[in-house]
Design an enzyme around this catalytic site. Sequence first.
Site, short mmCIF file in Angstrom:
data_model
loop_
_atom_site.label_atom_id
_atom_site.label_comp_id
_atom_site.label_asym_id
_atom_site.label_seq_id
_atom_site.Cartn_x
_atom_site.Cartn_y
_atom_site.Cartn_z
N HIS A 22 0.83 -1.21 0.00
CA HIS A 22 0.00 0.00 0.00
C HIS A 22 0.87 1.26 0.00
CE1 HIS A 22 -3.55 2.43 0.86
NE2 HIS A 22 -2.85 3.05 1.79
N GLU A 58 -2.41 -5.47 -4.08
CA GLU A 58 -3.12 -5.08 -2.87
C GLU A 58 -4.49 -5.75 -2.79
OE1 GLU A 58 -2.92 -0.77 -0.76
OE2 GLU A 58 -4.02 -0.91 -2.63
N ASN A 66 27.48 -22.37 -4.97
CA ASN A 66 28.31 -23.57 -4.95
C ASN A 66 27.78 -24.58 -3.92
OD1 ASN A 66 31.03 -24.91 -5.68
ND2 ASN A 66 31.04 -24.86 -3.46
#
Length: 698
Positions: free
Chosen positions: A46, A68, A435
């Site tokens: 918002h 929203e 990794n």
Amino acid sequence: MDTNQYMDMFLDESHEHLQQLNDGLLSLEDNMEDLSVLNDIFRNAHTLKGMSATMGYNKIAELTHEMEDVLDLLRHEQLKLTEDIIDVLFKCLDSLEQMVDNVGNGDPEDLIDVSDLVTKLSALSSGNPEALAAASEAPAAAPAAPAGEAAPPADLGFELTDVERGVIKQAQETGLRGIHIKVTLAETCLLKSARSYMVMNALDELGDVVKSIPPAEELEQEKFEHSFEVVVVTAAEEKVIEDAILSISEVESAVVEVIDLEKKAEPAAAAPPPAPAAAAAPAPAAPAPVSTAKPAPAAPKTAAPKQAAAPPAKKSHAGQSVRVDIEKLDTLMNLMGELVINKVRLEQIGQTHRISELTETLEQMDRVTTDLQNIVMKVRMVPVSQVFNRFPRMVRDVAKELNKEINLTIEGEETELDRTVIDEIGDPIMHLLRNSLDHGVEHPDDREAKGKPRVGEVGLIARHEGNNVVIMVTDDGAGINADKMRRKAVEKGMMTQEEVDKLDDADAVRIIFLPGFSTAEQISDISGRGVGMDVVRNKIEALSGHVDVETHIDEGSVFKIKLPLTLAIIQAMLVKVQEEMYAIPLGSIDSTINIQPDDIKTVQNKEVIVLRGEIIPIIRMEQTLQIPHVKDFDEIFVVVVHAGEAKAGIVVDNLIGQQEIVIKTLGNLFTGLKMFSGATVLGDGRVALIIDVATMMQ
């Protein structure tokens, strides 16, 4: 309104809200039953919508507006949260980040096409989650109103309570009237709460608000479509009320009617569409006035419309922090460095000329500059959380791509590092994490076969160690096989069989840091391209740090990065080699010793010394720097240094002493001199090169 002056603030705050949205969605995904986090997610979306609309970035505002609507349904449990919905919200977040970055780079926000995401969100908010796979072309319906909170029809189709009827009746007896108003906002209005607040504020100036539909709290939360209704008691004429409302930007129409408690209300003619109003600066999303029924109406107010009063100023605490441009901090540090250089110069003058008054003044100046330096250093310090907080999302996405179950644990994110270091460590840590995710943690089925939990554990840990910060990336995966490393190094022609046979397991594992080395059987987007670990080592060493690895088969691996707290002002040992001065960072020094020439032994054609039972290789600065040898000394000065677990003894001609130095970069002209990490200006104006211990020991 000129919004350019607010651009930096908009970008900073947008990134903060996007990060909080990211953290909230990750938390929600971990526990989909805990819907309380949805309130925080909704508030961030918002706020971002309001900021974007105010700045004129309508595409960003449109996407956050659609998010929203879906979030509102989720938090009121009118829509069931699923993994698919989480994925769509994450895609929206990625698009928002790209759009904000585009705006920050001066590019148009609409370079990113979000039409598909908007359609999917609209389908969700219309109560049709099955439409996620196939985007619907029809415009999305508005969210269904919660039970008992449906918007009223255009006429006075709602019931007035006895108290409300009493207020209107008493108002009529005193010459006032009860008025019912239906306000419709423009379809393109994005700040509905702000517009509704402005309407309520204008009506408060003309009379007393008795009722609003929906209630004021829901107007503030934008829990309505594009229209709402208000009941007021006032002496103002309908035309005055209508004009006051239509003067507000983005109000499309206002239908005003007089309430007759004896019979049904007779609606007045609908107001014609208003002429385009001058764009007004959006009002702050302040709470709308709470509708309360008063026991008796207030005294009649003038019928003439008044200018809407500003909302009452709320008491607020003074800001406890300010945003400072990075360049200002760099300038402050440079000035601090110049002050340190001149302080050292004054100390040398005082010692040379034995000026007692100067010496006393310098003692006080030294205390002041030390305190000032500490404050400047602390100002530049930022928590590593600024880097760490980007990785939970990355781990989540990579784990899904690899079809693995992985839990990321973060510790010590409050640990602070210099801003210049923080800016550079993100990529190395990302490589190490990738990794561990790809090579380290096994597939869930393989882990189960080994008797391990299906969910792999990856850790990201930071802590202070003296004047250094240690960052560790850990995993409980398969570990690194030293024999496999030896075999791959020979296959790739990087080392001979004879060379790898001489390596113990710990050194064999460190082959992973050689340029172009990879053990991956197939190239993927995650790893296996022959780059990554050497990039990590080079980047860390460029920061005067060190990286090492410790591993155990089927137990996991620990990659350990050791970094200096700061790269600006450090303590160093000044040494002399013939007529030149060099600086060795104090954080890399274990000890300084004096030895005799016959204390140096030769092992496998390398010079070494034995210090407290430990064999330490010798580095002669003259040979390393290719300086012609002049004479031998009866006494040899050795500075014992370390880089990670490895140690070496640097032979110098003389030890000058410890001194505070300011690091200056060498510039592009000297990029090939990897043996030196920079230079410093001494008190007498001479320049001393700063030795990069890790590079010299290679």
